[in-house]
Design a protein around this motif. Structure first.
Motif, PDB file in Angstrom:
ATOM      1  N   TYR A 194       0.833  -1.208   0.000  1.00 18.93           N
ATOM      2  CA  TYR A 194       0.000   0.000   0.000  1.00 18.93           C
ATOM      3  C   TYR A 194       0.867   1.257   0.000  1.00 18.93           C
ATOM      4  O   TYR A 194       1.621   1.504   0.939  1.00 18.93           O
ATOM      5  N   ARG A 225       3.288   1.121   3.104  1.00 24.29           N
ATOM      6  CA  ARG A 225       2.820   0.540   4.366  1.00 24.29           C
ATOM      7  C   ARG A 225       2.213  -0.822   4.113  1.00 24.29           C
ATOM      8  O   ARG A 225       1.666  -1.085   3.046  1.00 24.29           O
ATOM      9  N   ASP A 226       2.284  -1.652   5.141  1.00 24.48           N
ATOM     10  CA  ASP A 226       1.552  -2.913   5.115  1.00 24.48           C
ATOM     11  C   ASP A 226       0.100  -2.561   5.416  1.00 24.48           C
ATOM     12  O   ASP A 226      -0.186  -1.888   6.411  1.00 24.48           O
ATOM     13  N   SER A 227      -0.811  -2.988   4.561  1.00 24.80           N
ATOM     14  CA  SER A 227      -2.212  -2.613   4.769  1.00 24.80           C
ATOM     15  C   SER A 227      -3.043  -3.750   5.313  1.00 24.80           C
ATOM     16  O   SER A 227      -4.162  -3.544   5.746  1.00 24.80           O
ATOM     17  N   TYR A 229      -3.494  -6.486   8.177  1.00 28.53           N
ATOM     18  CA  TYR A 229      -2.971  -6.767   9.521  1.00 28.53           C
ATOM     19  C   TYR A 229      -2.168  -8.065   9.534  1.00 28.53           C
ATOM     20  O   TYR A 229      -2.669  -9.113   9.144  1.00 28.53           O
ATOM     21  N   THR A 232       1.973  -8.931  15.450  1.00 27.45           N
ATOM     22  CA  THR A 232       2.393  -8.032  16.528  1.00 27.45           C
ATOM     23  C   THR A 232       2.990  -6.714  16.067  1.00 27.45           C
ATOM     24  O   THR A 232       2.577  -5.650  16.486  1.00 27.45           O
ATOM     25  N   TYR A 233       4.003  -6.766  15.199  1.00 26.96           N
ATOM     26  CA  TYR A 233       4.717  -5.537  14.833  1.00 26.96           C
ATOM     27  C   TYR A 233       4.199  -4.949  13.525  1.00 26.96           C
ATOM     28  O   TYR A 233       4.914  -4.253  12.806  1.00 26.96           O
ATOM     29  N   PHE A 234       2.923  -5.226  13.230  1.00 29.94           N
ATOM     30  CA  PHE A 234       2.274  -4.770  12.004  1.00 29.94           C
ATOM     31  C   PHE A 234       2.558  -3.295  11.710  1.00 29.94           C
ATOM     32  O   PHE A 234       2.897  -2.923  10.580  1.00 29.94           O
ATOM     33  N   ALA A 235       2.442  -2.457  12.753  1.00 29.60           N
ATOM     34  CA  ALA A 235       2.554  -1.007  12.524  1.00 29.60           C
ATOM     35  C   ALA A 235       3.953  -0.608  12.073  1.00 29.60           C
ATOM     36  O   ALA A 235       4.127   0.434  11.432  1.00 29.60           O
ATOM     37  N   GLN A 238       6.817  -0.632   7.633  1.00 28.60           N
ATOM     38  CA  GLN A 238       6.741   0.483   6.702  1.00 28.60           C
ATOM     39  C   GLN A 238       8.132   0.704   6.114  1.00 28.60           C
ATOM     40  O   GLN A 238       9.130   0.399   6.741  1.00 28.60           O
TER      41      GLN A 238
ATOM     42  N   ARG B  72       2.619  -3.720  22.317  1.00 31.53           N
ATOM     43  CA  ARG B  72       1.924  -3.969  21.047  1.00 31.53           C
ATOM     44  C   ARG B  72       1.009  -5.197  21.120  1.00 31.53           C
ATOM     45  O   ARG B  72      -0.069  -5.205  20.539  1.00 31.53           O
ATOM     46  N   ASN B  76      -2.956  -5.170  20.304  1.00 36.68           N
ATOM     47  CA  ASN B  76      -3.587  -6.050  19.307  1.00 36.68           C
ATOM     48  C   ASN B  76      -4.702  -6.882  19.931  1.00 36.68           C
ATOM     49  O   ASN B  76      -5.749  -7.102  19.316  1.00 36.68           O
ATOM     50  N   PHE B  79      -7.809  -4.494  20.404  1.00 37.09           N
ATOM     51  CA  PHE B  79      -8.698  -4.185  19.271  1.00 37.09           C
ATOM     52  C   PHE B  79      -9.437  -5.428  18.794  1.00 37.09           C
ATOM     53  O   PHE B  79     -10.580  -5.347  18.337  1.00 37.09           O
ATOM     54  N   PRO B 459      -3.167   3.197   8.034  1.00 37.37           N
ATOM     55  CA  PRO B 459      -3.808   1.885   8.083  1.00 37.37           C
ATOM     56  C   PRO B 459      -4.537   1.689   9.403  1.00 37.37           C
ATOM     57  O   PRO B 459      -4.184   2.301  10.412  1.00 37.37           O
ATOM     58  N   ARG B 460      -5.548   0.830   9.384  1.00 37.30           N
ATOM     59  CA  ARG B 460      -6.223   0.501  10.630  1.00 37.30           C
ATOM     60  C   ARG B 460      -5.378  -0.509  11.396  1.00 37.30           C
ATOM     61  O   ARG B 460      -4.432  -1.091  10.854  1.00 37.30           O
ATOM     62  N   VAL B 462      -3.158  -0.244  13.701  1.00 39.40           N
ATOM     63  CA  VAL B 462      -1.759   0.033  14.036  1.00 39.40           C
ATOM     64  C   VAL B 462      -1.683   0.567  15.461  1.00 39.40           C
ATOM     65  O   VAL B 462      -2.510   1.364  15.880  1.00 39.40           O
ATOM     66  N   ALA B 463      -0.660   0.124  16.195  1.00 41.24           N
ATOM     67  CA  ALA B 463      -0.450   0.591  17.559  1.00 41.24           C
ATOM     68  C   ALA B 463       0.374   1.875  17.568  1.00 41.24           C
ATOM     69  O   ALA B 463       0.423   2.584  18.568  1.00 41.24           O
ATOM     70  N   SER B 464       1.074   2.170  16.466  1.00 41.22           N
ATOM     71  CA  SER B 464       1.862   3.392  16.358  1.00 41.22           C
ATOM     72  C   SER B 464       1.703   3.896  14.934  1.00 41.22           C
ATOM     73  O   SER B 464       1.293   3.149  14.055  1.00 41.22           O
ATOM     74  N   TYR B 465       1.993   5.187  14.729  1.00 41.34           N
ATOM     75  CA  TYR B 465       1.781   5.733  13.387  1.00 41.34           C
ATOM     76  C   TYR B 465       2.763   6.857  13.118  1.00 41.34           C
ATOM     77  O   TYR B 465       3.425   7.361  14.040  1.00 41.34           O
TER      78      TYR B 465
END
Lengths: 306, 557
Positions: A194, A225-227, A229, A232-235, A238, B72, B76, B79, B459-460, B462-465
């Motif tokens: 994404y 970004r990974d769109s 899910y 754990t470290y999804f966020a 990038q 994290r 997760n 949510f 993105p939805r 996410v724990a951080s942005y």
């Protein structure tokens, strides 16, 4: 219907239309820069939908607010309103209008999608006609020249890019104004490719290679970004996409190919390591991140923490 | 009531011998649909607060770009549990509770068709809740794979234990599905078979039509979800390979199973709310429901169309182009029956004699937020736009406008509207209005910022942005805390009114409907003599009697 009512309705429609067109124009500013040819098409479609949506939203809420202001019962008025149960003409009109609108929107969306032609999953996976699988396979192979495409490998939680001449990197470099072809591959779970500035997204399904095409048109540095899910470290999954001139791209490739492969910074691996150093871990157990990618062009800590 | 002997009271109030006849009956295996209805509503509201607390912790995490408040894995899990609790333990049960209370009264029945099945379906809800909450206690914590539980992510099991959060989650979802199917069978049978004499289909209130439509979706959709959950459970526990790509399974297949039910599930939720709107607007506008027959039929149409929309959640997944286009068109078609309903409500309000009591305020607020979510819904159905905003906060915003804006506000409208009927007490109007304004402002402050965030590409889940998203996230978090606070005047109002509120008359709103012809609260078997219905609902302004043998004046009051 008297003349006064018709004029009032006409006036309201004109004002509403003007506001809606203005909203449609504004909508371009709500989106990231247009860095791919496809993003312009998506933005035009979005602007059209915003204008149409504004017309409906302000029309409906306007009618509600008007009623709240002017159709209130006075304090001691306990009588009923007029017992109007329906109006066949009106009901047919307001059923027909949404039907026409829906097909209009669908038509325009379809045209936009056709012009984008991003490929995506091209296989006709849901039509297993006996004896035809081979024909499909040939057709798909014909459209793809694997030498020309960049391989995008997604794993928990890192992006790795492999260029046709063997160069590897953790940030995606692309030449401007050229149609690029990506092969999207996942090594574990479902990820999503994404780039908001490109308005493009494609899930990467494990065990499948997905072809993806688009044309970057604006030089600069954008976020990938990974769109979907991915755990754990999804966020942290990038990285940057660098769109640069053909010359800059070629010289970057040449420069990178001279570097010996080195370990790149990976935030997921880093956080996991730091958490395992602590005696008390505040969260729950997680699967270990994949080791930090070893690539010709590793991203530094500074670059990847924006 | 004071001169009725205690023995007689016990007999008439509680058909189950030996069952208590005071507040304790709400903790018993009662088969009275009204008791079960209130059991559902109160239980689900408890879980609403639990799910809301999870949401506020998450918004606390998201008030800064870094993942600094909670780990994290905790984020997760929160949510995942927020979505699960809010859907399976709040919206579904609270709406089933309302329907349970109202449908027999509205169609002139003495109870549901299968009272014991009804009670059994309710008592599964606390079991589902305990199962889900117990997953906080197992090693590894609750499921962390989101309420979609997409494999292969949901198959990954870092603890290696057989009993883990994901397994408990799947058991809870499957059990909740069983409970809902039991409820659906009961509702459909009740509405089909138990209507009072003269209550033809086109004399049923729009709420009953909406409940019927919603429960039909449960019947065709839930088996798919339950099958998907059971297959996933096998993949995790005994290593089958339905969905696991490592052993040749197909993870996209799960998405089809999941969304085949879980998109129509939104209509299971929203249809009863449409029904609530259709009851509240005529009463407080003093006008008949405009185009009643079209509104009724459009509910059934939504049931049909909703079975053909599930792939729009998978436009960015492994979905070929032709399928994307096909499902874009079918998804957009939902706008037609829904649009018809919205226009009908506006026409009902138009030219009426409006009274802005709390139920009306909540219904109007819910309608405005629903219209907004409908417009973003069309954008999401459009494939190119969806490809950009899919799985971003734009979707989260859209979804919460439907679920909080329309559904929760609609549920509040219903609770205030029927509170006098259920408890025999009036609520405090001032607290109700305060509750409305806090909720309406809080919900918009919380959920509107999600749309620009999504358009910008956040993105939805996410724990951080990235710091560029901070501004709108701070606003959303403030809205979330306001929304959390907004429940306090509601709880205060409900508890104190129930204990010491002013006694409510049988029909405080001068509304038209069978439920308003019986005393508040209604006697155990609802109607001493079954009503004979002679007119369609919503005869405001026409002075037509609704029934032959019951009238507000002779209601036991």
């Amino acid at each position: 219907m008297n003349i006064r009512l018709i004029l009032n309705l006409l006036l309201a429609t004109i004002v509403l239309a003007a506001i809606s067109v203005w909203m449609g124009q504004q909508s371009y500013a709500w989106l990231p820069p247009q860095a791919a040819a496809e993003s312009k098409m998506v933005d035009d479609l979005f602007s059209f939908l915003v204008a149409l949506g504004s017309f409906i939203f302000f029309g409906v809420t306007g009618a509600i607010i008007y009623s709240i202001l002017f159709h209130r019962a006075s304090k001691y008025d306990y009588s009923d309103g007029p017992p109007i149960e329906g109006n066949v003409t009106l009901e047919i009109v307001w059923t027909a209008i949404p039907i026409l609108l829906v097909f209009w929107i669908a038509g325009i969306s379809y045209q936009t999608y056709e012009r984008m032609a991003t490929h995506g999953p091209m296989e006709i996976v849901h039509l297993h006609v006996p004896g035809m699988e081979e024909a499909y396979a040939v057709a798909i192979e014909d459209t793809i020249d694997p030498d020309e495409s960049i391989e995008v490998r997604a794993r928990q939680w890192a992006w790795e890019f492999r260029y046709p001449d063997g160069v590897t990197s953790t940030e995606l470099h692309l030449p401007v104004n050229q149609r690029v072809h990506l092969n999207l591959i996942s090594e574990d779970v479902i990820h999503g490719f994404y780039v908001p500035a490109f308005r493009l997204k494609q899930d990467i399904i494990p065990d499948r290679t997905i072809d993806f095409e688009f044309t970057p048109v604006r030089e600069g540095r954008y976020r990938l970004r990974d769109s979907q899910y991915s755990g754990t470290y999804f966020a942290t999954m990038q990285t940057d996409v660098v769109v640069e001139s053909e010359d800059a791209y070629e010289s970057w490739l040449a420069d990178a190919s001279g570097h010996p492969p080195a370990e790149s910074f990976n935030q997921a691996a880093d956080e996991y390591y730091q958490a395992s150093q602590k005696s008390v871990i505040p969260g729950w157990k997680t699967i270990a991140p994949a080791p930090a990618p070893i690539v010709n062009y590793p991203t530094s800590i500074k670059d990847s923490q924006s | 009531m004071t001169n009725v002997p205690v023995e007689t009271l016990n007999e008439t109030q509680q058909p189950v011998p030996g069952a208590p006849n005071n507040w304790r009956r709400f903790f018993s295996f009662s088969t009275d649909h009204k008791v079960i209805g209130i059991q559902y509503i109160v239980t689900s509201f408890f879980f609403f607060l639990v799910g809301g607390l999870f949401a506020m912790i998450m918004r606390g995490e998201l008030i800064t770009p870094e993942a600094d408040l909670i780990d994290r894995t905790v984020y997760n899990a929160l949510f995942t549990m927020h979505g699960t609790v809010m859907l399976f333990l709040w919206t579904f049960p609270v709406l089933v509770g309302l329907a349970n209370y109202l449908v027999p009264l509205m169609i002139g029945a003495r109870d549901m068709a299968f009272p014991r099945l009804n009670a059994a379906a309710f008592w599964m809800v606390p079991v589902v809740g305990i199962l889900l909450m117990s997953s906080f206690l197992v090693p590894g914590g609750p499921s962390q794979s989101g309420w979609w539980a997409y494999p292969p992510n949901s198959i990954q099991n870092p603890t290696g234990n057989l009993i883990n959060g994901q397994v408990l989650w799947l058991l809870a979802v499957a059990l909740s599905g069983v409970s809902s199917i039991m409820g659906a069978v009961n509702f459909v049978t009740t509405i089909a078979r138990m209507r009072a004499p003269g209550m033809t289909l086109f004399r049923m209130p729009a709420f009953v039509w909406a409940v019927l439509s919603a429960q039909l979706i449960q019947l065709y959709g839930l088996p798919a979800l339950t099958a998907g959950a059971v297959m996933l459970l096998f993949d995790i526990t005994v290593g089958t390979s339905f969905f696991n790509p490592e052993t040749g399974g197909n993870p996209v297949l799960y998405q089809h199973f999941f969304w085949f039910y879980s998109h129509p599930a939104v209509y299971v939720i929203i249809l009863p709310v449409f029904g609530i709107f259709s009851e509240v607007f005529p009463t407080f506008a003093r006008k008949p429901l405009f185009g009643y027959r079209v509104v009724a039929v459009s509910s059934i149409l939504i049931t049909f169309v909703s079975s053909l929309v599930w792939v729009h959640h998978m436009f960015a997944s492994y979905t070929p182009g032709w399928m994307r286009i096909l499902f874009m068109v079918t998804s957009m078609c939902v706008a037609v029956p829904t649009g018809v309903k919205v226009f009908a409500w506006v026409a009902t309000i138009w030219g009426g004699k409006l009274r802005l009591d709390t139920p009306m305020l909540f219904a109007l607020g819910g309608l405005v937020m629903f219209v907004f979510s409908g417009i973003t819904g069309i954008m999401l159905a459009s494939v190119p736009v969806d490809i950009h905003v899919n799985n971003t906060y734009f979707v989260v915003g859209h979804f919460h406008y439907v679920i909080y804006g329309a559904t929760v506000l609609g549920v509040y409208a219903a609770i205030y509207y029927w509170f006098p009927k259920m408890t025999g007490k009036m609520y405090y109007e001032g607290l109700g209005k305060l509750h409305f304004w806090l909720t309406f402002i809080g919900a918009n402050l919380n959920f509107f910022p999600m749309h620009p965030l999504g358009l910008q590409g956040m993105p939805r889940r996410v724990a951080s942005y990235d710091p560029e998203f901070a501004f709108w996230n701070v606003l959303a978090s403030l809205g979330a805390f306001l929304l959390g606070m907004s429940t306090l005047p509601f709880i205060l109002n409900m508890v104190s009114s129930w204990i010491q509120g002013k006694p409510a008359p049988a029909n405080p709103w001068r509304a038209i409907g069978l439920e308003w012809l019986v005393a508040s609260p209604p006697p155990v078997e609802n109607f001493e003599e079954l009503p004979i219905v002679t007119a369609p609902p919503y005869g405001y302004g026409s002075n037509e009697p609704l029934t032959e043998n019951l009238s507000p004046s002779n209601a036991a009051n």
